[in-house]
Design an enzyme around this catalytic site. Structure first.
Site, PDB file in Angstrom:
ATOM      1  N   THR A   1      64.887   3.313  24.464  1.00  0.00           N
ATOM      2  CA  THR A   1      63.971   3.900  23.417  1.00  0.00           C
ATOM      3  C   THR A   1      62.754   2.826  23.315  1.00  0.00           C
ATOM      4  OG1 THR A   1      65.284   2.810  21.744  1.00  0.00           O
ATOM      5  CG2 THR A   1      65.948   4.867  22.055  1.00  0.00           C
TER       6      THR A   1
ATOM      7  N   ASP B   1      66.432  -5.957  27.261  1.00  0.00           N
ATOM      8  CA  ASP B   1      66.215  -4.711  26.719  1.00  0.00           C
ATOM      9  C   ASP B   1      66.321  -3.520  28.046  1.00  0.00           C
ATOM     10  OD1 ASP B   1      64.676  -2.107  25.622  1.00  0.00           O
ATOM     11  OD2 ASP B   1      64.226  -3.364  24.157  1.00  0.00           O
TER      12      ASP B   1
ATOM     13  N   LYS C   1      77.152   1.102  13.066  1.00  0.00           N
ATOM     14  CA  LYS C   1      76.376  -0.216  12.526  1.00  0.00           C
ATOM     15  C   LYS C   1      77.295  -0.930  11.643  1.00  0.00           C
ATOM     16  CE  LYS C   1      72.959  -0.573  14.425  1.00  0.00           C
ATOM     17  NZ  LYS C   1      72.277  -1.603  14.683  1.00  0.00           N
TER      18      LYS C   1
ATOM     19  N   TYR D   1      76.432   7.197  13.626  1.00  0.00           N
ATOM     20  CA  TYR D   1      75.466   6.148  13.758  1.00  0.00           C
ATOM     21  C   TYR D   1      75.981   5.166  12.608  1.00  0.00           C
ATOM     22  CZ  TYR D   1      71.156   3.400  12.684  1.00  0.00           C
ATOM     23  OH  TYR D   1      70.733   1.906  12.462  1.00  0.00           O
TER      24      TYR D   1
END
Ligand code: NAD
Ligand code: UD1
Length: 328
Positions: A36, A32, A147, A143
């Site tokens: 966020t 990570d 995806k 977005y």
């Protein structure tokens, strides 16, 4: 015991996966970049997992993260629709370039299967409800495009390189640890924190848009089933509950639980917003053995209880880092 890599494991859904894997005595590694996500989401499992602070786009971090891994639960991404509209390139780098880099490295490392956090946003505003996987996609935001590209890459890697992948199209996941402090945070985390702080919740548009809000335990269950399901490689599955609720009704339900009903403040509907969303989950039931266990109301109660305990600390920390400002 198998070794799982959870990308984005310091985030909301990723950290829930980490806790469940440990519960099942599996070995866990997290990659990570803390863009966020937060290390605090993994506080209670510190010492029991391997944590690599690094980016999907850094080849050395990826290689280290994938060494000896059996399964990858790929959650790392920048998850916000409006943030992708404000800054499509940054979203693309993490969500599309990052996913492709992960798939290439997973193939090289001989990973058994990659389970990918796809999104119901791929459907856009197709007029028919519920949304079925066979419908043509119609992404409405950068977005959603990104995806969907991740799903296509997943299928191609299964067909062309024999790297098994499964895409799970999550429908609006909510629960403890969803970050409520950013203007780009998920709506339920924002509504709950507004009500608990006695502030007016902001509703974009008339509040009659609806979502198949899905408690995080259901997404966790789906990921673990998807690692093992024999006929799932190369496929895409809806992961929701199969019920939709409007934002206005959601605020009523929250008012009843929290005992506070500040008048909402209405702003213009968001660009790129989907109007209604509802999952047909029969394919996941059939192929994965998925069955949602936690319903909306019960999920809301557990979520509200968690925010009551943790909200003050979350906002204190976010104010210190400037994360509550737009663009952060
Ligand atoms: P989150 O922001 O809490 O978690 C995402 C994690 O990925 C964070 O910890 C972040 O630091 C990390 N990350 C981002 N870019 C990275 C990069 N380049 N390299 C390494 N780490 C990176 O969000 P979430 O709600 O837990 O979402 C998890 C996944 O599920 C995302 O892929 C999102 O697109 C997908 N998803 C979420 C929902 C939802 O309702 N929350 C619905 C559909 C799909
Ligand atoms: C969410 C997820 C996304 C996921 C998608 C599909 C987040 C941040 N976004 O997008 O990752 O792929 O579901 O499952 O988790 N709204 C308000 N007030 C607010 C915030 C939002 O009215 O303060 C409205 C929005 O305009 C929208 C709805 O609430 O109509 C949901 O918004 P949001 O929680 O951002 O989720 P999605 O855009 O559906």
């Amino acid at each position: 015991m198998a070794l799982y890599l959870v990308t984005g494991g310091a985030g909301f859904i990723g950290s829930a996966l980490v806790r469940e894997l440990l519960q099942r005595n599996e070995q866990v590694r997290v990659l990570d970049n803390l863009s966020t996500g937060k290390k605090e989401n993994l506080d209670e499992v510190r010492g029991r997992i391997e944590f690599i602070e690094g980016d999907l786009l850094d080849p050395r971090s990826l290689e280290e993260a994938l060494r000896g891994v059996h399964y990858v639960l790929h959650q790392a991404a920048i998850p916000s629709v409006p943030r992708s509209i404000a800054d499509p390139l940054t979203t693309h780098r993490s969500n599309v370039d990052g996913t492709l880099a992960l798939l290439v490295a997973a193939k090289q490392a001989g990973v058994r299967r990659v389970v990918y956090a796809a999104s119901s946003s791929a459907y856009g505003d197709t007029p028919t409800l519920p949304k079925v996987e066979t419908m043509p996609p119609n992404p409405l935001s950068p977005y959603a495009v990104g995806k969907l590209v991740g799903e296509y890459y997943g299928r191609v890697f299964t067909d062309v390189y024999q790297l098994e992948t499964v895409s799970l199209r999550y429908f609006n996941i909510f629960g403890p640890r969803q970050d409520p402090t950013s203007p780009y945070s998920g709506v339920l985390s924002r509504f709950i924190s507004a009500l608990l702080r006695n502030e007016p919740p902001v509703v974009f548009g008339d509040g009659e848009q609806s979502r198949d809000f899905t408690f995080v335990a259901n997404a966790v269950q789906a990921n673990l089933l998807a690692c093992a399901a024999p006929n799932a490689a190369g496929k895409v599955y809806n992961i929701g509950v199969g019920q939709r609720i409007t934002l206005n009704r959601t605020l009523e339900a929250l008012g009843n639980i929290i005992g506070n009903r500040p008048e909402p403040h209405h702003e213009d509907a968001r660009a790129g917003d989907v109007r209604h969303s509802l999952a047909d989950i029969s394919a996941a039931r059939r192929d994965l053995g998925y069955e949602p266990t936690a319903g909306f109301e019960e999920g809301l109660r557990q979520t509200v209880a968690w925010y009551k305990e943790n909200l003050a600390a979350l906002f204190k920390q976010a104010d210190l880092t400037g994360a509550t400002q737009p663009g952060a």
